[in-house]
Design a protein around this motif. Sequence first.
Motif, PDB file in Angstrom:
ATOM      1  N   LEU A 111     -33.168  14.015 -12.681  1.00  0.00           N
ATOM      2  CA  LEU A 111     -33.920  12.928 -12.878  1.00  0.00           C
ATOM      3  C   LEU A 111     -34.822  12.821 -11.601  1.00  0.00           C
ATOM      4  N   PHE A 112     -34.546  13.061 -10.634  1.00  0.00           N
ATOM      5  CA  PHE A 112     -35.388  13.127  -9.266  1.00  0.00           C
ATOM      6  C   PHE A 112     -36.574  13.931  -9.531  1.00  0.00           C
ATOM      7  N   GLU A 113     -36.286  15.228 -10.006  1.00  0.00           N
ATOM      8  CA  GLU A 113     -37.352  16.248 -10.321  1.00  0.00           C
ATOM      9  C   GLU A 113     -38.254  15.690 -11.188  1.00  0.00           C
ATOM     10  N   ASN A 114     -37.792  15.211 -12.284  1.00  0.00           N
ATOM     11  CA  ASN A 114     -38.664  14.713 -13.363  1.00  0.00           C
ATOM     12  C   ASN A 114     -39.424  13.644 -12.993  1.00  0.00           C
ATOM     13  N   GLY A 115     -39.036  12.472 -12.310  1.00  0.00           N
ATOM     14  CA  GLY A 115     -39.788  11.474 -11.781  1.00  0.00           C
ATOM     15  C   GLY A 115     -40.794  12.051 -10.837  1.00  0.00           C
ATOM     16  N   LEU A 116     -40.489  12.826  -9.773  1.00  0.00           N
ATOM     17  CA  LEU A 116     -41.605  13.517  -8.942  1.00  0.00           C
ATOM     18  C   LEU A 116     -42.741  14.170  -9.689  1.00  0.00           C
ATOM     19  N   ASN A 117     -42.500  14.617 -10.700  1.00  0.00           N
ATOM     20  CA  ASN A 117     -43.453  15.323 -11.840  1.00  0.00           C
ATOM     21  C   ASN A 117     -44.239  14.472 -12.510  1.00  0.00           C
ATOM     22  N   ASN A 118     -43.522  13.248 -12.819  1.00  0.00           N
ATOM     23  CA  ASN A 118     -44.371  12.133 -13.355  1.00  0.00           C
ATOM     24  C   ASN A 118     -44.919  11.392 -12.180  1.00  0.00           C
ATOM     25  N   ASN A 119     -45.077  11.746 -10.874  1.00  0.00           N
ATOM     26  CA  ASN A 119     -45.840  11.188  -9.934  1.00  0.00           C
ATOM     27  C   ASN A 119     -45.334   9.589  -9.592  1.00  0.00           C
ATOM     28  N   VAL A 120     -44.034   9.461  -9.958  1.00  0.00           N
ATOM     29  CA  VAL A 120     -43.335   8.157  -9.769  1.00  0.00           C
ATOM     30  C   VAL A 120     -42.681   8.102  -8.343  1.00  0.00           C
ATOM     31  N   PRO A 121     -43.122   7.160  -7.632  1.00  0.00           N
ATOM     32  CA  PRO A 121     -42.582   7.115  -6.238  1.00  0.00           C
ATOM     33  C   PRO A 121     -40.903   6.862  -6.458  1.00  0.00           C
ATOM     34  N   LEU A 122     -40.171   7.775  -5.618  1.00  0.00           N
ATOM     35  CA  LEU A 122     -38.693   7.888  -5.472  1.00  0.00           C
ATOM     36  C   LEU A 122     -38.119   8.261  -4.271  1.00  0.00           C
ATOM     37  N   SER A 123     -36.866   7.844  -4.025  1.00  0.00           N
ATOM     38  CA  SER A 123     -36.128   8.293  -2.950  1.00  0.00           C
ATOM     39  C   SER A 123     -34.964   8.445  -3.126  1.00  0.00           C
ATOM     40  N   LYS A 124     -34.076   9.696  -2.492  1.00  0.00           N
ATOM     41  CA  LYS A 124     -32.756   9.660  -2.499  1.00  0.00           C
ATOM     42  C   LYS A 124     -32.097   8.852  -1.457  1.00  0.00           C
ATOM     43  N   LEU A 125     -30.942   8.422  -1.811  1.00  0.00           N
ATOM     44  CA  LEU A 125     -30.102   7.491  -0.833  1.00  0.00           C
ATOM     45  C   LEU A 125     -28.795   8.014  -0.723  1.00  0.00           C
ATOM     46  N   SER A 126     -27.995   8.237   0.441  1.00  0.00           N
ATOM     47  CA  SER A 126     -26.626   8.273   0.628  1.00  0.00           C
ATOM     48  C   SER A 126     -25.835   7.165   0.351  1.00  0.00           C
ATOM     49  N   ARG A 127     -24.624   7.419   0.281  1.00  0.00           N
ATOM     50  CA  ARG A 127     -23.734   6.576   0.135  1.00  0.00           C
ATOM     51  C   ARG A 127     -23.849   5.171   0.982  1.00  0.00           C
ATOM     52  N   GLU A 128     -24.037   5.509   2.393  1.00  0.00           N
ATOM     53  CA  GLU A 128     -24.289   4.560   3.317  1.00  0.00           C
ATOM     54  C   GLU A 128     -25.752   3.576   2.999  1.00  0.00           C
ATOM     55  N   GLU A 129     -26.719   4.534   2.778  1.00  0.00           N
ATOM     56  CA  GLU A 129     -27.980   3.759   2.451  1.00  0.00           C
ATOM     57  C   GLU A 129     -27.584   2.835   1.189  1.00  0.00           C
ATOM     58  N   VAL A 130     -27.085   3.367   0.074  1.00  0.00           N
ATOM     59  CA  VAL A 130     -26.870   2.337  -0.904  1.00  0.00           C
ATOM     60  C   VAL A 130     -26.167   1.115  -0.464  1.00  0.00           C
ATOM     61  N   LYS A 131     -25.226   1.309   0.227  1.00  0.00           N
ATOM     62  CA  LYS A 131     -24.485   0.073   0.858  1.00  0.00           C
ATOM     63  C   LYS A 131     -25.202  -1.098   1.380  1.00  0.00           C
ATOM     64  N   LYS A 132     -26.137  -0.437   2.318  1.00  0.00           N
ATOM     65  CA  LYS A 132     -27.308  -1.277   3.158  1.00  0.00           C
ATOM     66  C   LYS A 132     -28.108  -2.051   2.093  1.00  0.00           C
ATOM     67  N   LEU A 133     -28.522  -1.355   0.993  1.00  0.00           N
ATOM     68  CA  LEU A 133     -28.994  -2.232  -0.043  1.00  0.00           C
ATOM     69  C   LEU A 133     -28.202  -3.090  -1.076  1.00  0.00           C
ATOM     70  N   GLU A 134     -27.118  -2.398  -1.342  1.00  0.00           N
ATOM     71  CA  GLU A 134     -26.258  -3.074  -2.499  1.00  0.00           C
ATOM     72  C   GLU A 134     -24.868  -2.890  -1.810  1.00  0.00           C
ATOM     73  N   PRO A 135     -24.317  -3.813  -1.095  1.00  0.00           N
ATOM     74  CA  PRO A 135     -22.835  -3.691  -0.501  1.00  0.00           C
ATOM     75  C   PRO A 135     -21.921  -3.583  -1.452  1.00  0.00           C
ATOM     76  N   TYR A 136     -21.973  -4.010  -2.406  1.00  0.00           N
ATOM     77  CA  TYR A 136     -21.112  -4.330  -3.609  1.00  0.00           C
ATOM     78  C   TYR A 136     -21.011  -3.153  -4.471  1.00  0.00           C
ATOM     79  N   ILE A 137     -21.929  -2.278  -4.278  1.00  0.00           N
ATOM     80  CA  ILE A 137     -22.204  -1.062  -5.213  1.00  0.00           C
ATOM     81  C   ILE A 137     -21.377   0.061  -4.748  1.00  0.00           C
TER      82      ILE A 137
END
Length: 353
Positions: A104-130
């Motif tokens: 999905l990441f590769e498809n998004g980049l091919n579509n020139n859609v801004p995307l970033s990969k997040l680690s588990r710790e980075e997810v927790k910073k944005l959404e602590p309960y996810i």
Amino acid sequence: MIEEKVAIIGGGIVGCAVAYELSLFTNVFLFEKEPFLFAHSSSRNSGVVHSGLYYPGNSLKKRLCIEGNKLLYDFCERHKIKYKKDGKLIVAVTEADEKELEKLFENGLNNNVPLSKLSREEVKKLEPYIEARSALFSPTSGIVDVAELVNALERECSKRGVVILRNSKIKNISKENDEVKIETEERGSDNFNFVINATGLFADEIYTMITKSRKHKIIPYRGEYFEIKGKKAALVSRPVYPVPSDTFLGIHLTPTFEDKLLVGPSSRKIEEKTDYTRDKLPALLFYEAIKPYFPAVEISDLEEGFSGIRSKLSINDFLIEENPENVFHLLGIDSPGLTSCFAIAEEISKRLK
């Protein structure tokens, strides 16, 4: 072109967006068979603004979603419609999910859609309960207040002189030389220079009415929602999606502007285009779908919500077809139809000019 008359059949978000666009340079008449606009799919969705990361690179969905994303936010800014451009997460819970997330990441980049990969710790910073092994973050995604959006569209169409004809069910459409004759059960008949079929679930029926062809068939898919209210609803601040399948984005979480959290939609083929209630799915299915990435939820938190019905084609794409000349059919406008509505309107405008 201002002296010409354009008929738009279908008073949903897409039909009204087209009316809003075309009313700048021609006379527009909007036909709606119900007593009010936005009676079906347009008022029965989660209000997510998509980025375009999911769709194949050569698809209309991809192009019109990406163009429509900016146009929708711009419309909301101009007309003071509530929206939040906080992005969304697509989460991987298992190792297999992570492999699909990479695709999905590769498809998004091919579509020139801004995307970033997040680690588990980075997810927790944005959404602590996810809970997730990893995730994609889509910063141009968001949510819009659909009620405010449809009210603004109706208001702005009226300001621009669009003639809105409610309670106007189409009885017949026929080509008469260079014009198109529309007959309604309630208002008799009139001729138009152009007709746009934006009837969503019923677009195939209007298509057959004028072309006598049944080559396109709208397949209704019902999506059901549950809701989480109270303190648990505040635990998620942006849309959170699982890894999608080929044709289904998965049961996801969407915050709203009403202090509740939407859970859904499901996706199930049904027989009747307006069957919102028969044999509804149990709460357990929704609970089991979100529990792996939202462990704070309990089944007792889920309250039954509303249902919507998507208008799908056998191909997983939008289809805009001119048949016969000067009659444009918008077919298979399911998700991301809301995000794409103003881009679809611009596309029709270009084809008419």
